[in-house]
Motif scaffolding. Structure first.
Motif, PDB file in Angstrom:
ATOM      1  N   ALA A 161     -27.055 -54.875  14.080  1.00 31.92           N
ATOM      2  CA  ALA A 161     -26.426 -53.654  13.569  1.00 31.92           C
ATOM      3  C   ALA A 161     -27.385 -52.473  13.626  1.00 31.92           C
ATOM      4  N   VAL A 162     -28.666 -52.721  13.396  1.00 31.81           N
ATOM      5  CA  VAL A 162     -29.663 -51.656  13.536  1.00 31.81           C
ATOM      6  C   VAL A 162     -29.788 -51.253  15.003  1.00 31.81           C
ATOM      7  N   GLN A 163     -29.797 -52.240  15.894  1.00 34.97           N
ATOM      8  CA  GLN A 163     -29.848 -51.939  17.327  1.00 34.97           C
ATOM      9  C   GLN A 163     -28.669 -51.069  17.762  1.00 34.97           C
ATOM     10  N   LEU A 164     -27.511 -51.349  17.201  1.00 35.94           N
ATOM     11  CA  LEU A 164     -26.288 -50.623  17.569  1.00 35.94           C
ATOM     12  C   LEU A 164     -26.146 -49.282  16.858  1.00 35.94           C
ATOM     13  N   GLY A 165     -27.053 -48.999  15.936  1.00 40.07           N
ATOM     14  CA  GLY A 165     -26.987 -47.743  15.204  1.00 40.07           C
ATOM     15  C   GLY A 165     -26.018 -47.748  14.037  1.00 40.07           C
ATOM     16  N   GLU A 166     -25.508 -48.930  13.666  1.00 42.42           N
ATOM     17  CA  GLU A 166     -24.589 -49.009  12.529  1.00 42.42           C
ATOM     18  C   GLU A 166     -25.363 -48.953  11.206  1.00 42.42           C
ATOM     19  N   LEU A 167     -26.476 -49.651  11.158  1.00 44.77           N
ATOM     20  CA  LEU A 167     -27.376 -49.575  10.012  1.00 44.77           C
ATOM     21  C   LEU A 167     -28.596 -48.737  10.387  1.00 44.77           C
ATOM     22  N   THR A 168     -29.050 -47.929   9.456  1.00 45.11           N
ATOM     23  CA  THR A 168     -30.271 -47.151   9.671  1.00 45.11           C
ATOM     24  C   THR A 168     -31.475 -48.069   9.628  1.00 45.11           C
ATOM     25  N   GLN A 217     -12.876 -43.223   8.626  1.00 44.52           N
ATOM     26  CA  GLN A 217     -12.619 -41.835   8.223  1.00 44.52           C
ATOM     27  C   GLN A 217     -13.504 -40.844   8.990  1.00 44.52           C
ATOM     28  N   HIS A 218     -14.155 -41.340  10.035  1.00 42.96           N
ATOM     29  CA  HIS A 218     -14.998 -40.502  10.901  1.00 42.96           C
ATOM     30  C   HIS A 218     -16.122 -39.811  10.123  1.00 42.96           C
ATOM     31  N   ARG A 219     -16.674 -40.536   9.156  1.00 37.92           N
ATOM     32  CA  ARG A 219     -17.756 -39.973   8.360  1.00 37.92           C
ATOM     33  C   ARG A 219     -19.056 -40.757   8.517  1.00 37.92           C
ATOM     34  N   GLU A 220     -19.056 -41.786   9.377  1.00 35.13           N
ATOM     35  CA  GLU A 220     -20.237 -42.642   9.486  1.00 35.13           C
ATOM     36  C   GLU A 220     -21.474 -41.900   9.981  1.00 35.13           C
ATOM     37  N   SER A 221     -21.276 -40.868  10.822  1.00 35.92           N
ATOM     38  CA  SER A 221     -22.423 -40.137  11.366  1.00 35.92           C
ATOM     39  C   SER A 221     -23.102 -39.262  10.314  1.00 35.92           C
ATOM     40  N   ILE A 231     -21.452 -38.005   0.635  1.00 37.24           N
ATOM     41  CA  ILE A 231     -22.262 -39.213   0.440  1.00 37.24           C
ATOM     42  C   ILE A 231     -23.296 -39.219   1.557  1.00 37.24           C
ATOM     43  N   ASP A 232     -24.559 -39.260   1.171  1.00 38.17           N
ATOM     44  CA  ASP A 232     -25.628 -39.160   2.163  1.00 38.17           C
ATOM     45  C   ASP A 232     -26.206 -40.509   2.560  1.00 38.17           C
ATOM     46  N   LEU A 233     -26.131 -41.497   1.656  1.00 35.28           N
ATOM     47  CA  LEU A 233     -26.755 -42.792   1.959  1.00 35.28           C
ATOM     48  C   LEU A 233     -26.063 -43.893   1.183  1.00 35.28           C
ATOM     49  N   VAL A 234     -25.882 -45.021   1.849  1.00 35.17           N
ATOM     50  CA  VAL A 234     -25.367 -46.239   1.218  1.00 35.17           C
ATOM     51  C   VAL A 234     -26.493 -47.260   1.175  1.00 35.17           C
ATOM     52  N   THR A 273     -23.147 -53.683   3.248  1.00 32.16           N
ATOM     53  CA  THR A 273     -23.489 -52.400   3.864  1.00 32.16           C
ATOM     54  C   THR A 273     -22.642 -52.148   5.099  1.00 32.16           C
ATOM     55  N   LEU A 274     -22.408 -53.201   5.881  1.00 29.00           N
ATOM     56  CA  LEU A 274     -21.574 -53.052   7.072  1.00 29.00           C
ATOM     57  C   LEU A 274     -20.108 -52.822   6.691  1.00 29.00           C
ATOM     58  N   GLY A 275     -19.669 -53.385   5.567  1.00 23.05           N
ATOM     59  CA  GLY A 275     -18.326 -53.089   5.084  1.00 23.05           C
ATOM     60  C   GLY A 275     -18.177 -51.612   4.765  1.00 23.05           C
ATOM     61  N   ALA A 276     -19.225 -51.046   4.152  1.00 24.89           N
ATOM     62  CA  ALA A 276     -19.212 -49.614   3.848  1.00 24.89           C
ATOM     63  C   ALA A 276     -19.218 -48.793   5.133  1.00 24.89           C
ATOM     64  N   TYR A 277     -19.963 -49.251   6.126  1.00 24.92           N
ATOM     65  CA  TYR A 277     -20.001 -48.550   7.414  1.00 24.92           C
ATOM     66  C   TYR A 277     -18.615 -48.526   8.055  1.00 24.92           C
ATOM     67  N   LEU A 278     -17.928 -49.658   8.027  1.00 26.63           N
ATOM     68  CA  LEU A 278     -16.595 -49.728   8.631  1.00 26.63           C
ATOM     69  C   LEU A 278     -15.624 -48.784   7.925  1.00 26.63           C
ATOM     70  N   ALA A 279     -15.717 -48.717   6.599  1.00 28.05           N
ATOM     71  CA  ALA A 279     -14.851 -47.816   5.843  1.00 28.05           C
ATOM     72  C   ALA A 279     -15.135 -46.357   6.195  1.00 28.05           C
TER      73      ALA A 279
END
Length: 331
Positions: A268-275, A245-249, A224-227, A235-241
């Motif tokens: 979340a953008v500042q923290l790098g969680e959302l692109t 599984q160590h796949r967020e990067s 999966i390349d993009l949510v 979107t943040l729920g998807a990031y947490l999931a």
């Protein structure tokens, strides 16, 4: 990457409402306020306070309404994402003979008859964010959801120049913002035929609903390349999931809302969680000012379309400062 998006043109056209629609200033049913002046009573039915965007809208509306001393906002009614509950709330406000009614519809079809009832009772109605299937209201205030979806799709094309697999978390399927955000995004990603939307699901605008859906997708799709989420909480729920599984990067995350709150999209953008995310205005100031104008016999635009701004790593700090209202609200 562009840091700011060209503002959408605000449409403020004065429209004469059809016969039977509330278009003139109401009588003041709220009695006298400070100094013996008349008070105008405003009722507001919110679709679901549990959504961070709507909780922030409520706080801001209360703040901006207080800037008009002769306007009285009744306790905000929470429909808890139930259209039946919201219909009952609207009918209750009609029975109270409020001077102005504000509605953020949970779904368009179920709320249509209730809005028409208010119209027939000569109560001016302001529709926020989500549409109803009637023109018998005084003013609609919201963003251009198709354009925001399109901008999100254009960002996806930039993030995936070589194509890739995209999953899409959708709001309530019958909501017009969901429909428009989906269509705008899909139209934009057609620019790169190598981008494939491999899955999409209704997550009802909620983070807690998005987490298990993303967990299922992570198990099903090794790549999966993009949510793309129709709001930041999903979107943040998807990031947490993905992080679990160590796949967020390995994944890009694009949302919508851009709230300037500690757990909102801008941070979340500042923290790098959302692109990236896109600011969807709360409409609170515009709703308060429009209610005031209606109560005082002033003409208002039938449709008020508010602009959006893209949030990126480069401008997130500045935008957080620009949109942060915590000091005003708490003060």
């Amino acid at each position: 990457m562009r840091s700011l998006i060209r503002p959408l043109v605000a449409v403020v056209a004065v429209v004469t409402l059809a016969a039977g629609c509330a278009s003139k200033a109401p009588s003041a049913s709220g009695g006298s306020g400070a100094g013996g002046k008349k008070q105008f009573v405003v009722g507001y039915s919110q679709s679901n306070n549990a959504e961070p965007y709507r909780a922030q809208l409520n706080l801001q509306l209360e703040y901006f309404m207080k800037q008009h001393p002769d306007m009285k906002l009744l306790p905000i009614a929470d429909a808890h994402q139930s259209s039946a509950t919201q219909v009952s709330q609207v009918q209750n406000f009609i029975q109270q003979k409020v001077d102005v009614l504000i509605v953020s519809p949970n779904e368009p079809a179920p709320l249509t008859a209730a809005v028409q009832q208010a119209c027939q009772a000569k109560i001016p109605v302001i529709i926020l964010d989500r549409s109803v299937n009637t023109d018998c209201y005084t003013s609609f205030i919201g963003g251009d959801n198709y354009e925001i979806g399109k901008l999100a799709g254009q960002e996806a094309v930039k993030q995936l120049p070589n194509g890739g697999n995209v999953v899409e978390l959708r709001g309530i399927m019958s909501d017009q913002p969901q429909i428009d955000r989906d269509k705008g995004f899909r139209d934009a990603v057609k620019a790169n035929p190598k981008i494939k939307i491999v899955a999409d699901r209704e997550a009802k605008w909620l983070k807690d609903s998005a987490v298990p859906i993303m967990q299922q997708w992570l198990s099903k799709y090794p790549k999966i390349d993009l949510v793309y989420g129709h709001n930041d909480p999903m979107t943040l729920g998807a990031y947490l999931a993905a992080k679990a599984q160590h796949r967020e990067s390995q994944i890009k995350f694009i949302g919508i809302d851009g709230l300037a709150i500690p757990d909102g999209g801008i941070r979340a953008v500042q923290l790098g969680e959302l692109t990236s995310t896109f600011v969807y205005p709360t409409c609170a100031k515009e709703a308060a000012d429009t209610a005031y104008a209606i109560a005082h016999g002033q003409q208002v635009g039938k449709k008020q379309v508010l602009h959006t701004t893209q949030v990126t790593k480069e401008n997130a700090a500045q935008l957080y400062k620009q949109y942060d209202m915590s000091g005003k609200i708490s003060g």
